[in-house]
Design a protein around this motif. Structure first.
Motif, short mmCIF file in Angstrom:
data_model
loop_
_atom_site.label_atom_id
_atom_site.label_comp_id
_atom_site.label_asym_id
_atom_site.label_seq_id
_atom_site.Cartn_x
_atom_site.Cartn_y
_atom_site.Cartn_z
N GLY A 52 40.34 -10.64 -38.51
CA GLY A 52 41.57 -10.22 -39.16
C GLY A 52 41.75 -8.72 -39.25
O GLY A 52 42.76 -8.25 -39.76
N MET A 53 40.78 -7.92 -38.73
CA MET A 53 40.93 -6.47 -38.77
C MET A 53 40.61 -5.94 -37.39
O MET A 53 39.47 -5.99 -36.94
N LEU A 54 41.64 -5.45 -36.69
CA LEU A 54 41.44 -5.05 -35.31
C LEU A 54 42.47 -4.00 -34.89
O LEU A 54 43.65 -4.14 -35.19
N PRO A 55 42.03 -2.93 -34.19
CA PRO A 55 43.01 -1.97 -33.65
C PRO A 55 43.81 -2.60 -32.52
O PRO A 55 43.32 -3.50 -31.82
N SER A 56 45.01 -2.11 -32.31
CA SER A 56 45.89 -2.72 -31.31
C SER A 56 45.34 -2.62 -29.90
O SER A 56 45.66 -3.48 -29.05
N TYR A 57 44.51 -1.60 -29.61
CA TYR A 57 44.02 -1.47 -28.24
C TYR A 57 42.98 -2.53 -27.89
O TYR A 57 42.57 -2.64 -26.72
N ARG A 58 42.57 -3.33 -28.87
CA ARG A 58 41.63 -4.43 -28.60
C ARG A 58 42.33 -5.78 -28.47
O ARG A 58 41.67 -6.81 -28.42
N ILE A 59 43.66 -5.79 -28.43
CA ILE A 59 44.41 -7.01 -28.18
C ILE A 59 44.73 -7.05 -26.69
O ILE A 59 45.45 -6.21 -26.17
N LEU A 60 44.15 -8.03 -25.99
CA LEU A 60 44.28 -8.13 -24.55
C LEU A 60 45.12 -9.33 -24.15
O LEU A 60 45.19 -10.32 -24.88
N ARG A 61 45.72 -9.23 -22.99
CA ARG A 61 46.46 -10.37 -22.45
C ARG A 61 45.81 -10.79 -21.14
O ARG A 61 45.47 -9.96 -20.31
N LEU A 134 40.46 -18.22 -20.42
CA LEU A 134 41.39 -17.10 -20.28
C LEU A 134 40.76 -16.06 -19.37
O LEU A 134 39.71 -15.52 -19.68
N GLN A 135 41.39 -15.82 -18.23
CA GLN A 135 40.88 -14.84 -17.28
C GLN A 135 41.43 -13.46 -17.63
O GLN A 135 42.64 -13.25 -17.67
N ILE A 136 40.51 -12.53 -17.88
CA ILE A 136 40.90 -11.16 -18.23
C ILE A 136 40.31 -10.20 -17.20
O ILE A 136 39.09 -10.22 -16.96
N PRO A 137 41.14 -9.36 -16.59
CA PRO A 137 40.63 -8.40 -15.61
C PRO A 137 39.60 -7.45 -16.25
O PRO A 137 39.78 -7.01 -17.38
N THR A 138 38.57 -7.14 -15.49
CA THR A 138 37.52 -6.26 -16.00
C THR A 138 38.06 -4.89 -16.38
O THR A 138 37.58 -4.26 -17.32
N TYR A 139 39.08 -4.43 -15.65
CA TYR A 139 39.60 -3.09 -15.94
C TYR A 139 40.16 -2.99 -17.37
O TYR A 139 40.18 -1.89 -17.95
N LYS A 140 40.59 -4.13 -17.93
CA LYS A 140 41.09 -4.08 -19.31
C LYS A 140 39.94 -3.88 -20.30
O LYS A 140 40.12 -3.23 -21.34
N LEU A 141 38.77 -4.41 -20.00
CA LEU A 141 37.59 -4.17 -20.83
C LEU A 141 37.16 -2.71 -20.71
O LEU A 141 36.81 -2.07 -21.71
N ILE A 142 37.18 -2.19 -19.49
CA ILE A 142 36.85 -0.78 -19.28
C ILE A 142 37.84 0.10 -20.05
O ILE A 142 37.47 1.13 -20.61
#
Length: 211
Positions: A52-61, A134-142
């Motif tokens: 319930g506590m998270l910065p917006s840059y850690r919300i991925l699609r 949910l497939q997330i591109p690695t570049y989004k983690l980077i």
């Protein structure tokens, strides 16, 4: 005598310094200066965020996939509202966990596994026993790691602008007082409290099989 703040700036630009070591040095600076907001943020990045506590840059699609035992991970198309529910992921993991996923990933993406209730809903909708992910591109983690390093650099540069450099590993009382106006907003952290996105997936990411 060396300045801890200038050292922090150099480390933020040094690709050989691990992000965990960088954050620990920034944590030492924020703790010595008693900057509670930055200290809290750094602890969460190092240890993982509470629900319930998270910065917006850690919300991925990501993209909804299903594991077909004969074809691997395949694309899935369902009702739009189901995609809206599951294709956003709140990443609560520590930076060390994210770094591990990036370094160990042999493909260009990772697969996030769903909790059992969403697995059941997916199998009911598709009338299959294929496991969803949910497939997330690695570049989004980077991108998360890069944004975190950039925010540490912004923090160190802001300290310098305020005349807060320290001497060795110590700061004066005057420097400590000047630092008290520093908050989340100083380094543009949009903290999301009571996030409603957490229901979408489990908090931990896992590497998926090759497609």
């Amino acid at each position: 005598m060396d300045s801890l703040v200038l050292d922090l700036q150099r480390d933020a630009l040094d690709r050989t310094i691990s992000i965990s070591d960088l954050l620990r040095k920034a944590l030492m600076v924020s703790k010595k200066l008693k900057i509670r907001d930055i200290e809290e943020w750094l602890n969460h990045e190092l240890n993982g965020y509470p629900k319930g506590m998270l910065p917006s840059y850690r919300i991925l699609r990501g993209e909804l996939k299903a594991f077909n035992p004969y074809a691997g991970w395949i694309p899935v198309t369902l009702q739009a509202d189901f995609h809206d529910l599951v294709e956003k992921h709140s990443l609560y993991d520590s930076v060390s966990r994210i770094t591990y996923l990036v370094e160990e990933c042999k493909d260009e993406s990772v697969i996030i596994k769903f909790p059992s209730r969403l697995n059941s809903a997916f199998m009911s909708l598709t009338k299959t026993d294929f496991q969803p992910g949910l497939q997330i591109p690695t570049y989004k983690l980077i991108g998360i790691l890069d944004q975190t390093k950039t925010k540490v650099l912004e923090f160190a540069l802001d300290l310098e602008e305020r005349g807060i450099l320290g001497e060795g590993v110590r700061f004066s009382k005057a420097e400590e007082q000047r630092a008290q106006s520093i908050t989340y907003n100083t380094i543009n952290i949009q903290r999301m409290e009571n996030s409603q996105l957490q229901q979408a997936t489990d908090s931990s990411a896992q590497r998926g099989p090759r497609q």
